[in-house]
Scaffold this active site. Structure first.
Site, PDB file in Angstrom:
ATOM      1  N   GLU A   1       0.926  -0.969  -0.285  1.00  0.00           N
ATOM      2  CA  GLU A   1      -0.035  -0.043  -0.111  1.00  0.00           C
ATOM      3  C   GLU A   1       1.189   1.328   0.234  1.00  0.00           C
ATOM      4  O   GLU A   1       1.972   1.340   0.532  1.00  0.00           O
ATOM      5  CB  GLU A   1      -0.757   0.472   0.978  1.00  0.00           C
ATOM      6  CG  GLU A   1       0.116  -0.002   2.200  1.00  0.00           C
ATOM      7  CD  GLU A   1      -0.981   0.735   3.377  1.00  0.00           C
ATOM      8  OE1 GLU A   1      -0.839   2.208   3.403  1.00  0.00           O
ATOM      9  OE2 GLU A   1      -1.099   0.349   4.654  1.00  0.00           O
TER      10      GLU A   1
ATOM     11  N   LYS B   1      -5.425  -2.028  13.918  1.00  0.00           N
ATOM     12  CA  LYS B   1      -4.673  -1.209  14.809  1.00  0.00           C
ATOM     13  C   LYS B   1      -4.853  -1.558  16.112  1.00  0.00           C
ATOM     14  O   LYS B   1      -6.540  -1.381  16.468  1.00  0.00           O
ATOM     15  CB  LYS B   1      -4.277   0.136  14.146  1.00  0.00           C
ATOM     16  CG  LYS B   1      -3.763  -0.340  12.503  1.00  0.00           C
ATOM     17  CD  LYS B   1      -4.016   1.468  12.036  1.00  0.00           C
ATOM     18  CE  LYS B   1      -3.523   2.094  10.444  1.00  0.00           C
ATOM     19  NZ  LYS B   1      -4.081   0.439   9.461  1.00  0.00           N
TER      20      LYS B   1
END
Length: 298
Positions: free
Chosen positions: A23, A157
């Site tokens: 990414e 996360k």
């Protein structure tokens, strides 16, 4: 979807050599300059060390590009006014139509990787369900439920609501695999105690699951979760205290939506004396290498 694929990546795909998608939001929205550029290039190096060709994906002046150059990484990473659009599914038409620069999120990278024929994608952590805001669900989770790509990461996360994130992944039909761990890694820490669907201890076994996913053609992705290297692990209590404070500050300041994650990550880095930033960098490079090993085994 019209893609601009680099010569190196195109040659690897044509010759059936392993390729790993990467990414680009880590370059523009994840870390400060020049650490963002160093980490992105370090992740590409990790992919090469693992035996695959890296394909960092971004939108460059309206062109969806698979395998951007080092100069492109430097240019995107040094833009200071945060004018680079974060590109998830909803954003491509805007970035392409207006010839903007765009950095792909997990969801955006999955879409382009699948279109390009790349089966494995490495990132740091996926998005998820936000703490205290259960209706704020990342598009990453939805994309995992409908786009067949193997996503190698260190879990979601840990600033997010991990139990609700796992519930949403289950609803989307996404298998969660632990690579050398018995529970979900929580980004900064190696294990969370939360359940996974299966543990594997080798790239070969991970590849068997990925291959079966494609053979079954059920239309979903698979999440392969890799823990942060032990020497960079952040103490769970230290991380949690910093996350709780940063999340509280975000609520108090009225920060919401796509602005929450970068704010909280930056505050956690400041509150932990940058130990979280070092863990973030280490796990990104390690995930790139691990993803390459899985892609090679495929």
């Amino acid at each position: 979807m019209q893609l601009h694929i680099s010569e190196e990546v195109r040659a690897a795909l044509d010759e059936n050599r392993p390729v790993v998608a990467l990414e680009s939001t880590v370059i523009t929205h994840g870390l400060p300059y020049p650490q963002n550029v160093e980490t992105a290039l370090g992740m590409e190096a990790g992919v090469r060390e693992g035996g695959a060709v890296p394909a960092t994906i971004a939108v460059l002046k309206g062109k969806i590009t698979v395998g951007i150059s080092g100069d492109d990484v430097e240019r995107l990473g040094s833009i200071k006014d945060n004018s680079v659009r974060k590109c998830s599914r909803r954003d491509f038409s805007i970035a392409v139509g207006l010839k903007q620069d765009g950095a792909t999120t997990v969801a955006g990278t999955m879409i382009v990787a699948h279109e390009a024929g790349i089966k494995v994608f490495a990132t740091g952590g996926i998005g998820g369900v936000h703490r205290g805001h259960p209706f704020d669900v990342s598009a990453d989770l939805i994309e995992l439920g409908r786009t067949p790509v193997a996503v190698v990461c260190s879990g979601a996360k840990s600033i997010l609501d991990l139990p609700l994130t796992l519930e949403t992944l289950e609803t989307q039909g996404v298998p969660v695999i632990g690579y050398g761990v018995d529970s979900l890694p929580s980004f900064y820490s190696r294990e969370s105690g939360l359940p996974i669907d299966q543990r594997v201890d080798s790239a070969e076994d991970a590849a068997k699951i990925v291959r079966a996913m494609f053979d079954l053609d059920m239309g979903h992705g698979v999440l392969i979760t890799v823990p942060v290297p032990a020497e960079y692990e952040l103490d769970g209590q230290v991380a949690e205290e910093a996350i709780e404070q940063a999340t509280r500050e975000a609520d108090e300041q009225g920060i919401s939506g796509k602005y929450v994650t970068p704010f909280v990550l930056a505050r956690v880095a400041a509150l932990t004396g940058d130990r979280s930033k070092r863990a973030n960098t280490a796990l990104l490079v390690n995930n790139g290498k691990t993803a390459a090993m899985i892609a090679a085994a495929l």
